[in-house]
Design an enzyme around this catalytic site. Structure first.
Site, PDB file in Angstrom:
ATOM      1  N   TYR A 134       6.701 -27.059 -26.203  1.00 40.56           N
ATOM      2  CA  TYR A 134       7.727 -27.613 -25.317  1.00 40.56           C
ATOM      3  C   TYR A 134       7.829 -29.123 -25.497  1.00 40.56           C
ATOM      4  O   TYR A 134       8.926 -29.671 -25.636  1.00 40.56           O
ATOM      5  CB  TYR A 134       7.395 -27.259 -23.868  1.00 40.56           C
ATOM      6  CG  TYR A 134       8.453 -27.683 -22.875  1.00 40.56           C
ATOM      7  CD1 TYR A 134       9.658 -26.989 -22.775  1.00 40.56           C
ATOM      8  CD2 TYR A 134       8.251 -28.772 -22.030  1.00 40.56           C
ATOM      9  CE1 TYR A 134      10.630 -27.369 -21.861  1.00 40.56           C
ATOM     10  CE2 TYR A 134       9.216 -29.161 -21.116  1.00 40.56           C
ATOM     11  CZ  TYR A 134      10.403 -28.452 -21.035  1.00 40.56           C
ATOM     12  OH  TYR A 134      11.365 -28.835 -20.129  1.00 40.56           O
ATOM     13  N   SER A 139      13.105 -34.115 -20.774  1.00 39.89           N
ATOM     14  CA  SER A 139      12.050 -33.790 -19.816  1.00 39.89           C
ATOM     15  C   SER A 139      11.054 -34.937 -19.776  1.00 39.89           C
ATOM     16  O   SER A 139      10.996 -35.763 -20.695  1.00 39.89           O
ATOM     17  CB  SER A 139      11.341 -32.502 -20.244  1.00 39.89           C
ATOM     18  OG  SER A 139      10.133 -32.306 -19.539  1.00 39.89           O
TER      19      SER A 139
END
Length: 228
Positions: A152, A139
């Site tokens: 995250y 990501s």
């Protein structure tokens, strides 16, 4: 014999788009994820492309379930040429000092423990085969961070470390490990992030397929950014 791809988290978003893109390239697809109508739907979509689709119920954070799933895939389809570690979850809003340890652990379990368990489970068969590629869906949060998103970000930074470590361990075996780091993608996971989508799941899938099948072996260890 038809090449095999394993895709985790295949029921929606990037996982679904990647499973279908690999199926269009003629690979048999093992679809590892929680049982759901969406998993049934993508299984049917893959089969309509005239390739084999094997849905396998699996929580990627469970060592027992991953072991069972990998054994089923190898028994029914054979050793995978491609493993796409895509399954992921996000927990937003709480700053570090406000985050419950259980909430932190859940994100790390799926996003980092999961790829470790999946890679560990399939590597023996892939090493015996002498070729294959592990592709990890990172990501933009693998390189950047924002408030209220620490679990995250930590999981995705850790995933890059796992991918690069695998690349070094696998040198000389015929296997490679690559990470792809998309920015904001138009998927359900982006909802509530405050970021506008910069790309579609299909666009990310195209890069993942390139990394899995078409990129030269020298790409191993790379973390390919795709920020839109």
């Amino acid at each position: 014999m038809t090449d095999v791809a394993v895709v985790t988290g295949p029921s929606r978003g990037i996982g679904r788009a990647t499973a279908l893109a690999l199926a269009r390239r003629g690979l048999s697809i093992a679809l590892l994820g929680p049982p759901s109508p969406r998993l049934d739907e993508v299984t049917d979509e893959v089969r309509r492309l005239d390739v084999a689709a094997l849905p396998v119920p699996c929580d990627v954070a469970s060592e027992e379930q991953v072991a069972r799933a990998s054994a089923e895939v190898v028994a029914w389809l054979g050793a995978p040429r491609v493993v796409v570690n895509n399954a992921g979850i996000v927990s937003r809003g709480a700053k570090v000092h406000e985050t419950a340890p259980a909430a932190w652990d859940e994100v790390i379990a799926v996003n980092l423990r999961g790829p470790f368990l999946i890679s560990r489970a399939f590597l023996p068969a892939m090493l015996k085969q002498g070729r294959g590629r592990l592709v990890h869906v990172g990501s933009i949060s693998s390189t950047l961070a924002c408030p209220g998103n620490a679990s995250y970000a930590a999981s995705k930074w850790g995933l890059i470390g796992l991918s690069k470590s695998l690349a070094e361990e696998l040198r000389g075996t015929g296997l490679q490990s690559v990470a792809v780091l998309p920015g904001s993608v138009d998927t359900d996971m982006l909802v509530g992030s405050g970021f506008p989508p910069q790309m579609s799941a299909d666009e990310v899938a195209r890069l993942l397929v390139y990394a899995a099948l078409d990129a030269p072996d020298a790409v191993t260890g790379s973390a390919i950014e795709m920020f839109g």
